[in-house]
Design an enzyme around this catalytic site. Structure first.
Site, PDB file in Angstrom:
ATOM      1  N   LYS A 181      11.226  12.718   8.354  1.00 21.63           N
ATOM      2  CA  LYS A 181      11.111  13.960   9.139  1.00 21.63           C
ATOM      3  C   LYS A 181      12.216  14.957   8.776  1.00 21.63           C
ATOM      4  CE  LYS A 181       7.555  12.307  11.369  1.00 21.63           C
ATOM      5  NZ  LYS A 181       6.249  12.551  10.748  1.00 21.63           N
TER       6      LYS A 181
ATOM      7  N   VAL B 291       0.833  -1.203   0.000  1.00 20.19           N
ATOM      8  CA  VAL B 291       0.000   0.000   0.000  1.00 20.19           C
ATOM      9  C   VAL B 291       0.867   1.252   0.000  1.00 20.19           C
ATOM     10  CG1 VAL B 291      -2.019  -0.985   1.098  1.00 20.19           C
ATOM     11  CG2 VAL B 291      -0.139  -0.194   2.526  1.00 20.19           C
ATOM     12  N   GLY B 292       0.294   2.371  -0.425  1.00 18.83           N
ATOM     13  CA  GLY B 292       0.942   3.660  -0.216  1.00 18.83           C
ATOM     14  C   GLY B 292       1.527   4.272  -1.471  1.00 18.83           C
ATOM     15  N   ASN B 293       2.097   5.457  -1.266  1.00 17.79           N
ATOM     16  CA  ASN B 293       2.533   6.271  -2.393  1.00 17.79           C
ATOM     17  C   ASN B 293       3.781   5.721  -3.076  1.00 17.79           C
ATOM     18  OD1 ASN B 293       0.475   8.245  -2.161  1.00 17.79           O
ATOM     19  ND2 ASN B 293       1.490   8.982  -0.313  1.00 17.79           N
TER      20      ASN B 293
ATOM     21  N   GLU C 202      -2.502  -7.968  -3.048  1.00 16.40           N
ATOM     22  CA  GLU C 202      -3.554  -7.823  -2.049  1.00 16.40           C
ATOM     23  C   GLU C 202      -4.505  -6.696  -2.455  1.00 16.40           C
ATOM     24  OE1 GLU C 202      -2.065  -8.019   2.137  1.00 16.40           O
ATOM     25  OE2 GLU C 202      -2.921  -6.012   2.140  1.00 16.40           O
TER      26      GLU C 202
HETATM   27  N1  COA Z   1      10.867   6.841  11.829  1.00 18.62           N
HETATM   28  C1  COA Z   1       9.816   7.598  12.221  1.00 18.62           C
HETATM   29  N2  COA Z   1       8.811   7.947  11.386  1.00 18.62           N
HETATM   30  C2  COA Z   1       8.873   7.496  10.115  1.00 18.62           C
HETATM   31  C3  COA Z   1       9.948   6.733   9.634  1.00 18.62           C
HETATM   32  C4  COA Z   1      10.967   6.406  10.558  1.00 18.62           C
HETATM   33  N3  COA Z   1      12.010   5.665  10.187  1.00 18.62           N
HETATM   34  N4  COA Z   1       9.728   6.456   8.342  1.00 18.62           N
HETATM   35  C5  COA Z   1       8.561   7.019   8.007  1.00 18.62           C
HETATM   36  N5  COA Z   1       8.043   7.647   9.074  1.00 18.62           N
HETATM   37  C6  COA Z   1       6.780   8.379   9.145  1.00 18.62           C
HETATM   38  C7  COA Z   1       6.689   9.409   8.036  1.00 18.62           C
HETATM   39  O1  COA Z   1       7.336  10.612   8.428  1.00 18.62           O
HETATM   40  C8  COA Z   1       5.200   9.561   7.910  1.00 18.62           C
HETATM   41  O2  COA Z   1       4.722  10.334   9.013  1.00 18.62           O
HETATM   42  P1  COA Z   1       3.573  11.435   8.855  1.00 18.62           P
HETATM   43  O3  COA Z   1       2.340  10.637   8.502  1.00 18.62           O
HETATM   44  O4  COA Z   1       3.520  12.067  10.193  1.00 18.62           O
HETATM   45  O5  COA Z   1       4.047  12.327   7.748  1.00 18.62           O
HETATM   46  C9  COA Z   1       4.688   8.135   8.119  1.00 18.62           C
HETATM   47  O6  COA Z   1       5.722   7.465   8.855  1.00 18.62           O
HETATM   48  C10 COA Z   1       4.407   7.378   6.819  1.00 18.62           C
HETATM   49  O7  COA Z   1       5.556   7.405   6.041  1.00 18.62           O
HETATM   50  P2  COA Z   1       5.549   7.571   4.458  1.00 18.62           P
HETATM   51  O8  COA Z   1       6.970   7.818   4.028  1.00 18.62           O
HETATM   52  O9  COA Z   1       4.499   8.536   4.039  1.00 18.62           O
HETATM   53  O10 COA Z   1       5.264   6.099   3.971  1.00 18.62           O
HETATM   54  P3  COA Z   1       4.014   5.313   3.426  1.00 18.62           P
HETATM   55  O11 COA Z   1       2.740   6.056   3.398  1.00 18.62           O
HETATM   56  O12 COA Z   1       4.516   4.706   2.169  1.00 18.62           O
HETATM   57  O13 COA Z   1       3.862   4.175   4.550  1.00 18.62           O
HETATM   58  C11 COA Z   1       4.414   2.328   5.924  1.00 18.62           C
HETATM   59  C12 COA Z   1       4.934   3.387   4.947  1.00 18.62           C
HETATM   60  C13 COA Z   1       5.559   1.374   6.229  1.00 18.62           C
HETATM   61  C14 COA Z   1       3.930   2.983   7.209  1.00 18.62           C
HETATM   62  C15 COA Z   1       3.215   1.569   5.227  1.00 18.62           C
HETATM   63  O14 COA Z   1       3.631   1.057   4.001  1.00 18.62           O
HETATM   64  C16 COA Z   1       2.692   0.449   6.080  1.00 18.62           C
HETATM   65  O15 COA Z   1       1.864   0.650   6.947  1.00 18.62           O
HETATM   66  N6  COA Z   1       3.186  -0.790   5.843  1.00 18.62           N
HETATM   67  C17 COA Z   1       2.831  -1.957   6.612  1.00 18.62           C
HETATM   68  C18 COA Z   1       1.764  -2.767   5.955  1.00 18.62           C
HETATM   69  C19 COA Z   1       2.128  -3.238   4.595  1.00 18.62           C
HETATM   70  O16 COA Z   1       3.286  -3.325   4.221  1.00 18.62           O
HETATM   71  N7  COA Z   1       1.115  -3.547   3.816  1.00 18.62           N
HETATM   72  C20 COA Z   1       1.274  -3.988   2.457  1.00 18.62           C
HETATM   73  C21 COA Z   1       1.102  -5.432   2.373  1.00 18.62           C
HETATM   74  S1  COA Z   1       0.165  -5.888   0.993  1.00 18.62           S
END
Ligand code: COA
Length: 505
Positions: A411, A273-275, A297
């Site tokens: 961040k 999921v995600g960007n 998925e």
């Molecule tokens: N430490 C602290 N914060 C962090 C970080 C780190 N190392 N890396 C990212 N973040 C924060 C970002 O700053 C952002 O915060 P904000 O919402 O306050 O801006 C947030 O986490 C999301 O990060 P982003 O870079 O926008 O990533 P994303 O939207 O692509 O999401 C996951 C990344 C990992 C959170 C997301 O993919 C996820 O929930 N994965 C788990 C489930 C999964 O993999 N599902 C797919 C299976 S089919």
């Protein structure tokens, strides 16, 4: 024929139509409720809000423990998770969430959350270990004369909820395209051990079930009519970091094809999921590969673009997760997409047997990785939940090739995504084959831990954190402790505690 009679063709169920408020009254306080919904698609839109209203009123009247156990396919939307969380109406949430209010309550210790591998949910519920499922609330696109149900935009755990619940509430959403009929493949549950048989699915496009959900009609206590769109959140336009991550992955896949380790049409793709995941798909849509398939998925905008361009021949998923423009495109050309998409129960879309058999290429985002290749997908600074593991574990462990990707810093550069030791383990080094950031790609296959560490730091860490990481590695190697996976235990998590104290790793 009236619209109601067109959508609800079964007369027994037509007689059960009532308001959402009346239906919500039929859900006992304290019940375990299995609701449909997966990544903002196919979730019930009216009953959860009416239930939230009722629970809030009970709280106001002094019944402060009026809550339910809420089980779904995965994340949902403000009308479901958001409404029930704001009403403080959830005692236990499973198996995955991404709602800001849920997250806040979970992290404040005010809501329990069981974060589960999605492929485990159906069998765990059927085993009875989670307790009785009292009520199922499932959105459908329509009901046939014999009572079979036309599924909506996600399948998730719906058939399991319909089978296991004592009582069923159906939401028939007139907004969902009736031409969804035929797009689903509901394989009716796998048997409990020791009666399991091989699942006869050999290609992403195979069908092994029926297009309809089915239930014991005598369990249906209410039918509610709605007319609301799915959440349909728009994706961000891919940024520079996502483009570079996509480029690294595509270069690597080309290299693997040249080396004869992957066929020219690759293997079925899974995209998280995600960007970032969406940007990788956009890269693949411009890339050199043809006739691709997906066994994934969630089908998001990037995959729809690839189906339209012909780069992707077929996609199997459990849910659609489309932005507003992609939703319009999908609905306008649904006959085209029905030939190229199948939506399955998450028990099947995420099944380890099938992921291993098909040789899926898994690509998931992460929060952080450590120098040895362990990955944290779920927790911020070791203790605060972000979303959950979702299907990432199902796919990563069983895939033929497993990528984890992230920008190298978060961040504004204060946090390094490559750290000495992850502050929470979701995917161990044994399940992680390739790590990618915008800096580069580390192919960890066949390497010993110290070799992995060299490669991850040189290829993936941000240059501003590399000297600190090299210094840690060097001192760990001379610490006199075990040299297979050298660590300085007093320091391994000091980057996280420094960030918590100073706002900078
Ligand atoms: N430490 C602290 N914060 C962090 C970080 C780190 N190392 N890396 C990212 N973040 C924060 C970002 O700053 C952002 O915060 P904000 O919402 O306050 O801006 C947030 O986490 C999301 O990060 P982003 O870079 O926008 O990533 P994303 O939207 O692509 O999401 C996951 C990344 C990992 C959170 C997301 O993919 C996820 O929930 N994965 C788990 C489930 C999964 O993999 N599902 C797919 C299976 S089919």
């Amino acid at each position: 024929m009236s619209l109601v009679a067109e959508r609800i063709q079964n007369t027994f169920l037509l007689a059960k139509v009532m308001s959402a408020a009346k239906a919500a009254e039929l859900i006992p306080v304290g019940a375990n409720v299995g609701m449909s919904g997966f990544t903002g698609a196919g979730y019930p839109k009216a009953v959860p809000q009416a239930l939230a209203y009722r629970l809030a009123a009970l709280h106001a009247a002094g019944q402060t423990d009026a809550r339910i156990g809420l089980w779904t396919g995965a994340s949902t939307a403000p009308e479901l998770d958001g409404a029930l969380a704001q009403a403080q109406g959830i005692e236990m949430r499973l198996p995955y969430q991404s709602d800001p209010t849920c997250r806040q309550l979970i992290n404040a210790g005010q809501m329990h959350y069981t974060d589960m591998h999605l492929s485990h949910v159906a069998q765990t519920v059927c085993s009875g270990v989670l307790g009785k499922l009292d009520v199922a609330v499932v959105e459908v696109a329509g009901i046939l004369p014999d009572g079979r149900l036309i599924p909506s935009t996600s399948v998730g755990n719906n058939q399991t909820w319909l089978d296991e619940a004592d009582h069923i509430i159906l939401e028939v959403n007139f907004h969902q395209n009736p031409a969804l009929e035929g797009m689903h493949d509901i394989a009716h549950g796998t048997h409990p051990p020791s009666h399991r048989l091989p699942i006869p699915l050999l290609k992403a496009s195979d069908r092994i079930g029926t297009p309809y959900l089915q239930c014991d009609l005598s369990k249906v206590i209410a039918v509610v009519i709605t007319d609301h769109p799915d959440r349909n959140s728009a994706f961000d336009a891919p940024n520079d970091a996502s483009f570079r991550i996509a480029e690294h992955i595509i270069d690597f896949l080309q290299h693997e094809v040249k080396a004869g380790r992957l066929p020219p049409e690759l293997l079925p793709l899974q995209s998280g999921v995600g960007n970032i995941a969406n940007a990788v798909l956009a890269g693949l849509n411009q890339g050199p590969f043809e006739n691709l398939t997906a066994y994934t998925e969630v089908l998001q905008d990037g995959m729809l673009d690839m189906l339209r361009s012909g780069k992707l021949a077929f996609a199997s998923a459990t849910a659609l997760s489309l932005g507003p423009e992609a939703t319009a495109e999908f609905n306008n050309n649904i006959a085209f997409y029905r030939q190229r998409i199948v939506l399955r129960p998450e028990e099947v879309s995420n099944h380890p047997e099938l992921i291993r058999r098909l040789g899926v290429i898994a690509m998931n985002a992460m929060i952080e990785a450590d120098i040895y290749g362990n990955v944290n997908s779920t927790h911020i600074m070791g203790s605060g939940i972000m979303n959950g593991i979702g299907g990432s574990g199902d796919f990563a462990r069983n895939a033929y090739l497993s990528f984890f990707m992230s920008p190298s810093v978060a961040k504004g550069g204060k946090i390094s995504s490559i750290v000495p030791m992850v502050s929470h383990h979701d995917h161990t080094e044994h399940d992680v084959q390739v790590i990618v950031t915008e800096q580069g790609l580390a192919d960890l296959r066949g390497l010993a831990p110290t070799q992995r560490a060299e490669l991850i730091v040189e290829r993936c860490a941000h240059p501003s954190f590399r000297p600190q990481l090299r210094d840690y590695m060097e001192r760990a190697r001379h610490s006199g402790a075990g040299l297979h996976t050298p660590h300085l235990l007093d320091e391994a998590l000091s980057w996280h505690s420094r960030y918590l104290k100073t706002g900078q790793m």
